[in-house]
Design an enzyme around this catalytic site. Sequence first.
Site, PDB file in Angstrom:
ATOM      1  N   ARG A  12       0.769  -1.232   0.050  1.00 42.77           N
ATOM      2  CA  ARG A  12      -0.056  -0.057  -0.110  1.00 42.77           C
ATOM      3  C   ARG A  12       1.033   1.194   0.091  1.00 42.77           C
ATOM      4  O   ARG A  12       0.959   1.926  -0.996  1.00 42.77           O
ATOM      5  CB  ARG A  12      -0.902   0.044   1.321  1.00 42.77           C
ATOM      6  CG  ARG A  12      -2.186   1.078   1.103  1.00 42.77           C
ATOM      7  CD  ARG A  12      -1.748   2.111   1.301  1.00 42.77           C
ATOM      8  NE  ARG A  12      -1.127   2.613   2.674  1.00 42.77           N
ATOM      9  CZ  ARG A  12      -0.604   3.631   2.903  1.00 42.77           C
ATOM     10  NH1 ARG A  12      -0.477   4.657   2.296  1.00 42.77           N
ATOM     11  NH2 ARG A  12      -0.182   3.782   4.168  1.00 42.77           N
ATOM     12  N   ASP A  13       1.576   1.610   1.140  1.00 46.21           N
ATOM     13  CA  ASP A  13       2.240   2.807   1.053  1.00 46.21           C
ATOM     14  C   ASP A  13       3.515   2.545   0.042  1.00 46.21           C
ATOM     15  O   ASP A  13       3.961   3.626  -0.793  1.00 46.21           O
ATOM     16  CB  ASP A  13       2.971   2.826   2.333  1.00 46.21           C
ATOM     17  CG  ASP A  13       3.294   4.369   2.780  1.00 46.21           C
ATOM     18  OD1 ASP A  13       3.625   5.351   1.905  1.00 46.21           O
ATOM     19  OD2 ASP A  13       3.451   4.505   3.779  1.00 46.21           O
ATOM     20  N   HIS A  16       3.313   3.847  -3.734  1.00 47.67           N
ATOM     21  CA  HIS A  16       3.509   5.042  -4.070  1.00 47.67           C
ATOM     22  C   HIS A  16       4.900   5.089  -5.010  1.00 47.67           C
ATOM     23  O   HIS A  16       5.164   5.807  -6.050  1.00 47.67           O
ATOM     24  CB  HIS A  16       3.838   6.060  -2.993  1.00 47.67           C
ATOM     25  CG  HIS A  16       2.624   6.394  -2.543  1.00 47.67           C
ATOM     26  ND1 HIS A  16       1.714   7.337  -2.998  1.00 47.67           N
ATOM     27  CD2 HIS A  16       2.217   6.285  -1.111  1.00 47.67           C
ATOM     28  CE1 HIS A  16       0.852   7.788  -2.123  1.00 47.67           C
ATOM     29  NE2 HIS A  16       1.246   6.873  -0.996  1.00 47.67           N
ATOM     30  N   SER A 166       3.020  10.819   8.944  1.00 49.61           N
ATOM     31  CA  SER A 166       3.292  10.810   7.397  1.00 49.61           C
ATOM     32  C   SER A 166       4.086  11.692   6.705  1.00 49.61           C
ATOM     33  O   SER A 166       4.600  11.312   5.649  1.00 49.61           O
ATOM     34  CB  SER A 166       1.921  11.587   7.130  1.00 49.61           C
ATOM     35  OG  SER A 166       0.752  10.898   7.955  1.00 49.61           O
ATOM     36  N   HIS A 193       3.338   4.477  12.936  1.00 47.75           N
ATOM     37  CA  HIS A 193       3.831   4.359  11.599  1.00 47.75           C
ATOM     38  C   HIS A 193       4.912   5.569  11.244  1.00 47.75           C
ATOM     39  O   HIS A 193       4.369   7.045  11.223  1.00 47.75           O
ATOM     40  CB  HIS A 193       2.463   4.647  10.693  1.00 47.75           C
ATOM     41  CG  HIS A 193       2.898   4.785   9.216  1.00 47.75           C
ATOM     42  ND1 HIS A 193       2.598   3.458   8.420  1.00 47.75           N
ATOM     43  CD2 HIS A 193       3.480   5.598   8.299  1.00 47.75           C
ATOM     44  CE1 HIS A 193       2.851   4.003   7.082  1.00 47.75           C
ATOM     45  NE2 HIS A 193       3.408   5.137   6.842  1.00 47.75           N
ATOM     46  N   HIS A 195       7.993   7.529   8.851  1.00 48.79           N
ATOM     47  CA  HIS A 195       8.551   7.718   7.557  1.00 48.79           C
ATOM     48  C   HIS A 195      10.231   8.066   7.915  1.00 48.79           C
ATOM     49  O   HIS A 195      10.267   8.870   8.979  1.00 48.79           O
ATOM     50  CB  HIS A 195       7.661   8.743   6.718  1.00 48.79           C
ATOM     51  CG  HIS A 195       6.535   8.064   5.915  1.00 48.79           C
ATOM     52  ND1 HIS A 195       6.687   7.617   4.693  1.00 48.79           N
ATOM     53  CD2 HIS A 195       5.427   7.817   6.283  1.00 48.79           C
ATOM     54  CE1 HIS A 195       5.645   7.171   4.319  1.00 48.79           C
ATOM     55  NE2 HIS A 195       4.600   7.423   5.267  1.00 48.79           N
ATOM     56  N   TYR A 287      32.834  -7.755  12.099  1.00 44.16           N
ATOM     57  CA  TYR A 287      33.675  -7.001  11.344  1.00 44.16           C
ATOM     58  C   TYR A 287      33.091  -6.695   9.888  1.00 44.16           C
ATOM     59  O   TYR A 287      32.904  -7.661   9.287  1.00 44.16           O
ATOM     60  CB  TYR A 287      34.986  -7.384  11.397  1.00 44.16           C
ATOM     61  CG  TYR A 287      35.992  -6.287  10.818  1.00 44.16           C
ATOM     62  CD1 TYR A 287      36.483  -5.367  11.861  1.00 44.16           C
ATOM     63  CD2 TYR A 287      37.092  -6.495   9.943  1.00 44.16           C
ATOM     64  CE1 TYR A 287      37.114  -4.260  11.565  1.00 44.16           C
ATOM     65  CE2 TYR A 287      38.033  -5.465   9.714  1.00 44.16           C
ATOM     66  CZ  TYR A 287      38.230  -4.468  10.565  1.00 44.16           C
ATOM     67  OH  TYR A 287      39.119  -3.502  10.436  1.00 44.16           O
TER      68      TYR A 287
END
Length: 338
Positions: A12-13, A16, A166, A193, A195, A287
């Site tokens: 969904r997100d 975009h 958002s 949520h 970003h 390492y």
Amino acid sequence: MSKIFLTDTTLRDGSHTVSHQFTLEDAAQIAGGLEAAGIDIIEIGHGDGLIGSTINYGFGRHDDFSLISAAASQLTKSKLAVLLLPGIGTVEALKMAQKAGAKAVRIATHVTEADMGEEHVKAAKDMGLFVVGFLMMAHMTDAERLTEEALKFESYGADVVYATDSGGAMLPEDVFEKISSLKKNLKIPVGHHAHNNLGLAVSNSLTAIEAGATYIDGCLSGLGAGAGNTPTESLIAVLNKMGYEHNGDLYKAIDASEKILIPSLNNKGLKVNSQLDAMILGYAGVYSSFLLHARRAGQRFGVDVRDILMEAGRRKAVGGQEDWLIEIAVELANQKSK
């Protein structure tokens, strides 16, 4: 510590990022990979929510209901969710989404406009859906007003309320203050949520958990609008290291990215080179120069580079012991052949 429930919003997100061009095959394969990785809730649909495919927001390759149906066909445990923005999505569309296989809905309003979602929350509860009140642009008001709006969602019947960053504009102290206020004043669980526009998505997600949030969002490979979301794989790795209980499987989340999502993105002209095995360096505590040597040993002896690095971490290998990786790879290959 409270158990953490993971929501992945790649479909969904993350939509975009691909201009809403995920195919039905993408939906099915990614959803299946996410369920295998133990993700509790998988969000799917147009990036701008249910029936967001318009000239204003960009047309999707497929309608939401076809995508939902394709994803639902692969799920037996994870809840399939849609996002609904009142004014774009409708109750009638939500009924169609449920018929196609959606089990949950996130009703998204501006942070000061929870009342816009009252009708949709109540309708969704009447339909038997799991309902999340999703307060967007949470940086644009103070903790007191955020809490007032969250209490509205709670009163309408929401099962969870989110403080949603958002804009990717919140600092850790902002997240802590706002999530703490929600946790103190609400009777239902709280979510966050994030970003990554300020490079703080993982940090802010952890801060939200420390403040009391138990529902946290991510996307495979950090896909999403703007600079993307909290990477689901990194979130799982850090939660493991911190000892939080959750259902996520790190290797399977990485596999969902490397074997399903990234090839799909590359096929769409979005050239992505996975660095997820590099993340294992930090997870294993070895390492950084070990990565190239471990990759070569893994290819030579047919074993998973992640297992080589994890075993090197358990043995507390340090810089200068790169030859040890070959020995580890041989031992793992022998175990595998038995």
